[in-house]
Design a protein around this motif. Structure first.
Motif, PDB file in Angstrom:
ATOM      1  N   GLY B  80       0.798  -1.231   0.000  1.00 43.78           N
ATOM      2  CA  GLY B  80       0.000   0.000   0.000  1.00 43.78           C
ATOM      3  C   GLY B  80       0.822   1.268   0.000  1.00 43.78           C
ATOM      4  O   GLY B  80       0.280   2.360   0.096  1.00 43.78           O
ATOM      5  N   GLU B  81       2.112   1.155  -0.103  1.00 42.45           N
ATOM      6  CA  GLU B  81       2.976   2.344  -0.133  1.00 42.45           C
ATOM      7  C   GLU B  81       3.386   2.612  -1.579  1.00 42.45           C
ATOM      8  O   GLU B  81       3.928   1.721  -2.228  1.00 42.45           O
ATOM      9  CB  GLU B  81       4.219   2.063   0.715  1.00 42.45           C
ATOM     10  N   ALA B  82       3.086   3.804  -2.059  1.00 39.48           N
ATOM     11  CA  ALA B  82       3.548   4.161  -3.407  1.00 39.48           C
ATOM     12  C   ALA B  82       5.038   4.469  -3.285  1.00 39.48           C
ATOM     13  O   ALA B  82       5.419   5.499  -2.756  1.00 39.48           O
ATOM     14  CB  ALA B  82       2.780   5.360  -3.921  1.00 39.48           C
ATOM     15  N   GLY B  85       7.689   7.855  -7.397  1.00 35.04           N
ATOM     16  CA  GLY B  85       6.887   9.023  -7.758  1.00 35.04           C
ATOM     17  C   GLY B  85       6.674   9.943  -6.576  1.00 35.04           C
ATOM     18  O   GLY B  85       7.291   9.790  -5.522  1.00 35.04           O
ATOM     19  N   ALA B  86       5.747  10.898  -6.765  1.00 36.37           N
ATOM     20  CA  ALA B  86       5.539  11.944  -5.750  1.00 36.37           C
ATOM     21  C   ALA B  86       4.597  11.452  -4.666  1.00 36.37           C
ATOM     22  O   ALA B  86       3.547  12.032  -4.441  1.00 36.37           O
ATOM     23  CB  ALA B  86       4.991  13.186  -6.428  1.00 36.37           C
ATOM     24  N   SER B  87       4.957  10.386  -3.999  1.00 38.00           N
ATOM     25  CA  SER B  87       4.062   9.849  -2.974  1.00 38.00           C
ATOM     26  C   SER B  87       4.287  10.570  -1.648  1.00 38.00           C
ATOM     27  O   SER B  87       5.313  11.220  -1.433  1.00 38.00           O
ATOM     28  CB  SER B  87       4.285   8.353  -2.802  1.00 38.00           C
ATOM     29  N   LEU B  88       3.324  10.407  -0.761  1.00 40.52           N
ATOM     30  CA  LEU B  88       3.355  11.105   0.527  1.00 40.52           C
ATOM     31  C   LEU B  88       4.659  10.842   1.281  1.00 40.52           C
ATOM     32  O   LEU B  88       5.257  11.749   1.860  1.00 40.52           O
ATOM     33  CB  LEU B  88       2.149  10.660   1.367  1.00 40.52           C
ATOM     34  N   LEU B  89       5.105   9.586   1.250  1.00 42.94           N
ATOM     35  CA  LEU B  89       6.311   9.211   1.997  1.00 42.94           C
ATOM     36  C   LEU B  89       7.501  10.104   1.650  1.00 42.94           C
ATOM     37  O   LEU B  89       8.279  10.492   2.515  1.00 42.94           O
ATOM     38  CB  LEU B  89       6.654   7.744   1.702  1.00 42.94           C
ATOM     39  N   TRP B  90       7.629  10.404   0.366  1.00 46.06           N
ATOM     40  CA  TRP B  90       8.812  11.165  -0.073  1.00 46.06           C
ATOM     41  C   TRP B  90       8.622  12.673   0.028  1.00 46.06           C
ATOM     42  O   TRP B  90       9.556  13.432  -0.220  1.00 46.06           O
ATOM     43  CB  TRP B  90       9.186  10.791  -1.516  1.00 46.06           C
ATOM     44  N   THR B  91       7.403  13.115   0.320  1.00 43.80           N
ATOM     45  CA  THR B  91       7.200  14.567   0.437  1.00 43.80           C
ATOM     46  C   THR B  91       7.333  15.022   1.893  1.00 43.80           C
ATOM     47  O   THR B  91       7.298  16.213   2.170  1.00 43.80           O
ATOM     48  CB  THR B  91       5.801  14.977  -0.081  1.00 43.80           C
ATOM     49  N   LEU B  92       7.501  14.063   2.790  1.00 42.64           N
ATOM     50  CA  LEU B  92       7.623  14.415   4.203  1.00 42.64           C
ATOM     51  C   LEU B  92       9.032  14.970   4.486  1.00 42.64           C
ATOM     52  O   LEU B  92       9.979  14.657   3.754  1.00 42.64           O
ATOM     53  CB  LEU B  92       7.330  13.183   5.070  1.00 42.64           C
TER      54      LEU B  92
END
Lengths: 298, 303
Positions: B80-82, B85-92
């Protein structure tokens, strides 16, 4: 570059042979609500991704509140509330409440009361799983995540995309309330310029990856004007006025959207043999459209 | 001037703790299923023990289960982890490579908890059945010439006199095997979902390509196939092979042989060597950590 909350210098991004962004020097003043407009594929989302350091630029640099987004990425992102253009399908198994709790850990300034208020305003059901949300609900969740830590910079890539009319209005009024409450700089892209008419105080125009204009609203109102002039038969517009001129089919009349000091432009037209009949200010949307469609001459 | 009111980045400790909590939620269902299976296994074993009156000997290194769980757990951790790409995990606001490794680390914490539970379960079962913990054993060991790794000795060819009897006392150090085996397998396997966009396609593709190469080689009687297969075997069965990591070679060294007398017995190709296990653990875990670092580096900050 630190005089601006968001700034880029010669920012260039290529995908193979395609140049998505071409030497963009974006300057978003501190406290501004800067609307970035451009056709699909003009480079708006690429600009946001580069600012979030999700991609590496081929040339140039970007700063958020003076922090280089490449070398100080985490620090720069800590200042930002980001709503991406595309919906993120991560954490589909989490409930909205748990996701909010999860993200709150990453932001020392997370305001739990405010997150609750935002969720209620957006009619978000916090007990629902993220994976079961509709497009509009996911967008609302993204907005809550972006705003709840009261970041000094908001990067909103088409934030109202997917929202119904009522929710769009609510989102924009909430954004206005947020800005009244929490001073922040906003860089926002949208295709619905009329919706942000009451918010925007700066505008930038991206065309084919190039930033062709960026100016304040005052500057737009002062310098971007529509000129209607009567011209002699078989009159040829001078080369610098040829672009953007529209000849009326019924009368010997032409219209231009021109950027510049009104008096100087009128003088130029008069010297060229045209008789200026009307000069009108433009709405933000009309100016944006003119700038977008190259229907404008400096 | 602007930097005076900057928001801070989160403390590493807070991020790690939250990842441990979030991964626990992600592992909730696999954990429930595993608990149900363990419960069913307990019931079945209890019934078996009541009927057979044969105690269970506690041999933690004998089970490949922790290693298998280590191989599969990354699927659940990253479910369930993208990842791209620009997923939430990498924008933190956290260094991305560190963030990825923190998530892997959080999964490892739970893996160790699961393995500990499993070992305790085994231990409890042993003690309740009246079995012994790390009991001394007499091993029947094949002579080296008759013990090609990976293949059982030819049926009926084994002279009972050729078998050596060796006393083997498993050391408590072998209690570490489930933990180290699961760890090595987990770090290796974690590199896959983190490093490639389509891990299932990559794994299936690799297996298919290998299958076709060896099938084609076999059909065309290509000599290199015959040479390549024994070359690959040590990767699993060898002194420092994957089995040495997972079970200290207690699986690959043990086999069944039919003696010339017609009797079928359990024999060993050699006595498990703790030194080999330690080196294999070091090698495989190091390889896993390198692969993991390379995979996490795909998500590093774009400097």
């Amino acid at each position: 570059m630190t005089a601006h909350a968001v700034a880029t210098r010669g920012l260039t991004k290529r995908y193979g042979r395609d140049t998505a962004l071409d030497r963009v020097d974006l300057q978003v003043p501190d406290g501004a609500v800067f609307v970035l407009i451009g056709a699909n594929g003009a480079g708006k989302s690429t600009t946001f991704r580069l600012l979030m350091n999700l991609e590496r630029p081929d040339e140039g640099a970007a700063e958020i509140l003076g922090l280089d987004t490449a070398s100080r990425g985490p620090e720069a992102r800590a200042q930002v509330g980001y709503v991406p253009e595309r919906l993120d399908h991560s954490y589909g198994w989490m409930t909205c409440a748990r996701l909010l709790q999860h993200v709150s850990t990453y932001y020392a300034a997370w305001d739990f009361g405010y997150a609750d208020h935002l969720s209620k305003t957006f009619a978000l059901r916090l007990d629902r799983r993220v994976g079961t949300l509709s497009k509009g609900e996911s967008r609302r969740l993204q907005l809550v995540l972006a705003l709840a830590h009261r970041p000094p910079v908001l990067l909103l890539d088409e934030p109202t995309d997917g929202l119904d009319l009522a929710m769009r209005t609510r989102a924009l009024s909430l954004l206005a309330e947020h800005l009244a409450d929490t001073p922040a700089t906003v860089l926002m892209s949208t295709h619905q310029i009329h919706e942000v008419d009451g918010l925007a105080d700066h505008m930038g125009v991206l065309r084919d990856g190039r930033l062709v204009a960026q100016m304040s609203r005052d500057e737009i109102q002062r310098t971007v004007r529509r000129y209607r002039a009567e011209v002699p038969e078989l009159w040829q517009a001078p080369p610098d006025l040829q672009a953007g001129g529209v000849r009326s089919s019924t009368r010997r009349e032409m219209q231009w959207t021109l950027i510049g000091d009104e008096r100087a432009v009128v003088e130029r037209l008069t010297q060229a043999g045209a008789l200026v009949r009307e000069v009108s200010a433009m709405t933000l949307e009309a100016a944006a459209l003119a700038l977008l469609t190259q229907d404008v001459t400096r | 001037m602007m930097q005076a009111s900057l928001h801070p980045t989160p403390q590493a400790r807070r991020v790690l703790a939250e990842q441990v909590r979030a991964v626990a939620l992600a592992l909730r269902w696999p954990f429930i299923v595993a608990s149900a299976l363990l419960g069913a296994a307990t019931v079945l074993l209890t019934i078996g023990l009541l009927g057979a009156d044969a105690p269970i000997d506690f041999r933690p290194e004998l089970s490949m289960l922790p290693g298998m769980v280590g191989l599969l757990l990354p699927i659940a951790v990253w479910h369930g982890e993208a990842r791209f790409g620009a997923s939430l995990l990498w924008t933190l606001p956290v260094d991305r490579r560190w963030h990825a490794l923190a998530k892997v680390g959080a999964g490892w914490v739970w893996l160790m908890a699961l393995v500990a539970l499993f070992v305790i379960w085994l231990l409890a079962l042993t003690l309740l059945s009246g079995g012994t913990v790390l009991a001394e054993e007499m091993l029947r060991v094949l002579p080296a010439a008759l013990a090609p790794v990976g293949l059982p000795p030819a049926a009926g060819s084994l002279d009972p006199a050729a078998l050596q009897t060796v006393r083997w006392a498993p050391t408590p150090l072998l209690w570490l095997v489930p933990f180290t085996g699961a760890t090595g397998a987990y770090v290796l396997a974690s590199a896959v979902p983190l490093g490639v966009r389509q891990p299932v396609r990559w794994i299936a593709g690799t297996l298919l390509v290998l299958f076709f190469i060896f099938t084609a080689g076999d059909l065309t009687k290509a000599a290199w196939v015959a040479r390549a297969l024994p070359g690959i075997e040590p990767l699993y069965f060898g002194r420092y092979g994957f089995d040495a990591l997972l079970t200290a070679r207690t699986e690959s060294l043990k086999t069944i042989a039919t003696l010339s007398t017609g009797e079928t017995v359990s024999v060993w190709r050699g006595v498990p060597d703790l030194g080999h296990w330690a080196i294999a653990t070091l090698l495989w875990t190091s390889a896993g950590l390198i692969a993991l670092w390379a995979a996490a580096s795909r998500h590093r900050e774009r400097r």
